[in-house]
Write a protein that holds these residues in place. Structure first.
Motif, PDB file in Angstrom:
ATOM      1  N   SER A  64      11.637  10.892   6.044  1.00  0.00           N
ATOM      2  CA  SER A  64      13.000  11.035   6.532  1.00  0.00           C
ATOM      3  C   SER A  64      13.553  12.376   6.082  1.00  0.00           C
ATOM      4  O   SER A  64      12.966  13.062   5.247  1.00  0.00           O
ATOM      5  N   LEU A  70      19.266  -0.302  -3.463  1.00  0.00           N
ATOM      6  CA  LEU A  70      18.319  -0.627  -2.392  1.00  0.00           C
ATOM      7  C   LEU A  70      17.040  -1.270  -2.924  1.00  0.00           C
ATOM      8  O   LEU A  70      16.211  -1.732  -2.140  1.00  0.00           O
ATOM      9  N   TYR A  93      21.027  10.775   8.039  1.00  0.00           N
ATOM     10  CA  TYR A  93      19.761  10.235   7.548  1.00  0.00           C
ATOM     11  C   TYR A  93      18.858  10.089   8.763  1.00  0.00           C
ATOM     12  O   TYR A  93      19.072   9.230   9.625  1.00  0.00           O
ATOM     13  N   SER A 107      15.854  -4.052  -4.049  1.00  0.00           N
ATOM     14  CA  SER A 107      15.894  -5.507  -4.169  1.00  0.00           C
ATOM     15  C   SER A 107      14.496  -6.055  -4.450  1.00  0.00           C
ATOM     16  O   SER A 107      13.494  -5.351  -4.270  1.00  0.00           O
ATOM     17  N   GLN A 156      15.431   9.235  10.081  1.00  0.00           N
ATOM     18  CA  GLN A 156      14.216   8.536   9.676  1.00  0.00           C
ATOM     19  C   GLN A 156      13.155   8.580  10.775  1.00  0.00           C
ATOM     20  O   GLN A 156      13.448   8.338  11.948  1.00  0.00           O
ATOM     21  N   PHE A 200      14.585   2.893   3.105  1.00  0.00           N
ATOM     22  CA  PHE A 200      15.954   2.430   3.317  1.00  0.00           C
ATOM     23  C   PHE A 200      16.022   0.943   3.654  1.00  0.00           C
ATOM     24  O   PHE A 200      16.751   0.189   3.006  1.00  0.00           O
ATOM     25  N   ARG A 201      15.284   0.502   4.669  1.00  0.00           N
ATOM     26  CA  ARG A 201      15.317  -0.908   5.077  1.00  0.00           C
ATOM     27  C   ARG A 201      13.984  -1.578   4.756  1.00  0.00           C
ATOM     28  O   ARG A 201      12.917  -1.000   4.978  1.00  0.00           O
ATOM     29  N   VAL A 202      14.081  -2.798   4.284  1.00  0.00           N
ATOM     30  CA  VAL A 202      12.877  -3.547   3.921  1.00  0.00           C
ATOM     31  C   VAL A 202      11.954  -3.695   5.129  1.00  0.00           C
ATOM     32  O   VAL A 202      10.728  -3.574   5.011  1.00  0.00           O
ATOM     33  N   GLU A 203      12.538  -3.928   6.315  1.00  0.00           N
ATOM     34  CA  GLU A 203      11.720  -4.141   7.506  1.00  0.00           C
ATOM     35  C   GLU A 203      10.875  -2.911   7.829  1.00  0.00           C
ATOM     36  O   GLU A 203       9.725  -3.025   8.249  1.00  0.00           O
ATOM     37  N   TRP A 204      11.455  -1.714   7.649  1.00  0.00           N
ATOM     38  CA  TRP A 204      10.702  -0.489   7.900  1.00  0.00           C
ATOM     39  C   TRP A 204       9.514  -0.401   6.944  1.00  0.00           C
ATOM     40  O   TRP A 204       8.397  -0.055   7.351  1.00  0.00           O
ATOM     41  N   ARG A 211       7.974  -2.836   5.395  1.00  0.00           N
ATOM     42  CA  ARG A 211       6.974  -3.857   5.756  1.00  0.00           C
ATOM     43  C   ARG A 211       6.131  -3.402   6.938  1.00  0.00           C
ATOM     44  O   ARG A 211       4.904  -3.583   6.950  1.00  0.00           O
ATOM     45  N   MET A 259      12.472  -5.564  -1.362  1.00  0.00           N
ATOM     46  CA  MET A 259      12.038  -4.185  -1.188  1.00  0.00           C
ATOM     47  C   MET A 259      10.887  -3.861  -2.135  1.00  0.00           C
ATOM     48  O   MET A 259       9.907  -3.208  -1.745  1.00  0.00           O
TER      49      MET A 259
END
Length: 487
Positions: free
Chosen positions: A216, A297, A235, A299, A237, A268-272, A274, A302
């Motif tokens: 990013s 962030l 941001y 967690s 990405q 940034f996002r857990v889904e990304w 994964r 994460m």
């Protein structure tokens, strides 16, 4: 089409601390721009200052390449470039002068060039890009490709994000219609660097080889001390598929043992994350890597996703163990979140480093001791310690600028000089830095508590003598500038 020499001015040998660390990375943003220009059909050569002996190496490259255009594009992912170290600025201006004296057209870009274009224009640059400047750069290259002798006024006319010297005055481009924003190539032009030289330094000093990547660009948060002259608060990405494909190509072509992600905030996002992990697994597995991440962030979810992707180390922008100071910075995190991030990442077997900042406005001894207590309680695996560094365009800079003297930049990264009148003098913060490092590296040493006691007992001797101007956290200031954070 133009013959272009692309380069930068970060010479590792000019920074003794970093030379001793022996962890050099190729100039990623510089290589991305080289790839972008090469995609446009231009003949591109590269001068990589990182492992060069000095400016004489650059002059030899310049004479061999005989380019029509020389582009100095600093590595925006390198936090040391964001600090605008004085030695590197001086080197860049000398290199600009050398190119100009040989009849080449010269364009410069980088954090310091964006903040102080007049220095680079006075050295002989025809134009300075303000911010990332990708669209303006391609327009400048196109114009020079049609007429390399084009006068500066015509070269920059109507372009956004450009500064030039016209009629003896440094002028920034007035607002213009936005140009189409080009996409960066998916792969940087790593073939233009001597990768074996980097491998030799790493293997010789550390026994393994590390390369850098970026998933990013930029950061959307608004810490008051964070200068953002390149990407602003954007941001940007990349897709998980593109980043995974790049890592797999690095693994295949260069066989690094480790990857450093230079992002201010990775994933940034857990889904990304994964998705990234799954794509790497489908491609046969990636390379162990290190990232930077905000505490809020990190967690447990994460941390688990990062472990699955191959993350081995996370550096958290902790900054301080005092909630008062975090709030004064507008950091947007809680001390409890720092401790929680340490636990969550550690539970997945991921090493944790803390970035810590001393000397911010309003910090007193109790706040420093709160940072000491945070380090003692959470036991990070490593720390990086600096003092608050006022960078142009930040709220922090505006508050303290009346106290800044002649020194506005560190000469090299081990300088650690206070550039404004904080609570204590520089030597006090250096002593605190040393104690914090020893606390992490030698936690069971009985000597550390005694040294803390002695320093605290004498802290009054290190206090600054205040003049009539006292910086206040509530002092009215101008607006924020805008690119990636110095930590």
């Amino acid at each position: 089409m133009l013959s272009i020499l692309v380069g930068h001015s970060y010479f590792l040998r000019f920074d003794e601390k970093q030379r001793r660390r022996a962890k050099p990375y190729p100039p990623l943003a510089t290589l991305q721009i080289a790839a972008l220009l090469r995609e446009g059909g231009h003949g591109v050569a590269l001068f990589d200052a990182m492992l060069a002996d000095g400016i004489e190496d650059y002059e030899a490259t310049l004479d061999a390449a005989r380019p029509r255009l020389v582009l100095f594009y600093e590595d925006n992912y390198n936090f040391l470039s964001k600090m605008c170290l004085g030695k590197m600025r001086d080197a860049c201006c000398e290199m600009i002068a050398a190119a100009s004296s040989r009849g080449a057209r010269v364009v410069a870009a980088g954090s310091d060039a964006s903040d102080a274009p007049e220095r680079y224009l006075a050295a002989g640059a025809d134009a300075v890009l303000l911010g990332e400047g990708l669209a303006a750069l391609l327009a400048l290259v196109d114009r020079l490709g049609n007429d390399v002798s084009l006068p500066v006024e015509q070269l920059v006319a109507g372009l956004p994000d450009v500064s030039a010297m016209i009629a003896g005055k440094t002028l920034r481009s007035s607002p213009a219609a936005p140009l189409p924003e080009p996409e960066l190539p998916k792969l940087a032009a790593r073939d233009l660097i001597d990768i074996d030289s980097y491998r030799a330094v790493w293997r010789g000093a550390h026994g393994y080889f590390s390369l850098n990547m970026a998933a990013s660009r930029g950061c959307s948060f608004r810490c008051d001390w964070c200068a953002k002259p390149i990407w602003g608060n954007r941001y940007l990405q990349r897709s998980a598929a593109d980043v995974a494909a790049e890592m797999l190509s690095l693994k295949r072509d260069y066989a690094p043992d480790h990857v450093w992600f230079a992002d201010d905030i990775f994933g940034f996002r857990v889904e990304w994350v994964r998705d990234f992990a799954a794509l790497l697994a489908a491609g046969g597995g990636g390379v162990p890597f290190t990232i930077q991440l905000r505490a809020d962030l990190a967690s447990p979810a994460m941390a688990e996703a990062l472990r699955d992707a191959g993350c081995r180390e996370v550096w958290v922008g902790a900054e301080s163990g005092s909630q008062k100071i975090l709030d004064a910075m507008h950091k947007g995190t809680r001390v409890a979140e720092i401790a929680q991030a340490r636990r969550a990442l550690g539970a997945e077997g991921i090493r944790v480093g803390f970035f810590l900042m001393l000397g911010y406005l309003g910090e007193e001894l109790d706040d420093i001791l709160a940072t000491r207590e945070l380090v003692e309680r959470t036991r990070p695996d490593d720390i990086g310690v600096s003092v608050a560094y006022p960078l142009p365009g930040t709220k922090f800079f505006d508050v303290v600028k009346r106290e800044l003297g002649a020194k506005r930049n560190w000469q090299e990264s081990n300088d650690l000089d206070m550039m404004f009148a904080g609570t204590y003098r520089s030597e006090f913060y250096r002593a605190v830095r040393n104690l914090l490092h020893d606390q992490v590296n030698h936690p069971d040493s009985p000597d550390i508590a005694r040294r803390w006691d002695e320093l605290c007992a004498s802290e009054h001797d290190y206090r600054q003598q205040r003049d009539e101007f006292e910086p206040s956290l509530d002092q009215p200031v101008g607006g924020l500038h805008s690119a990636a954070a110095f930590r």
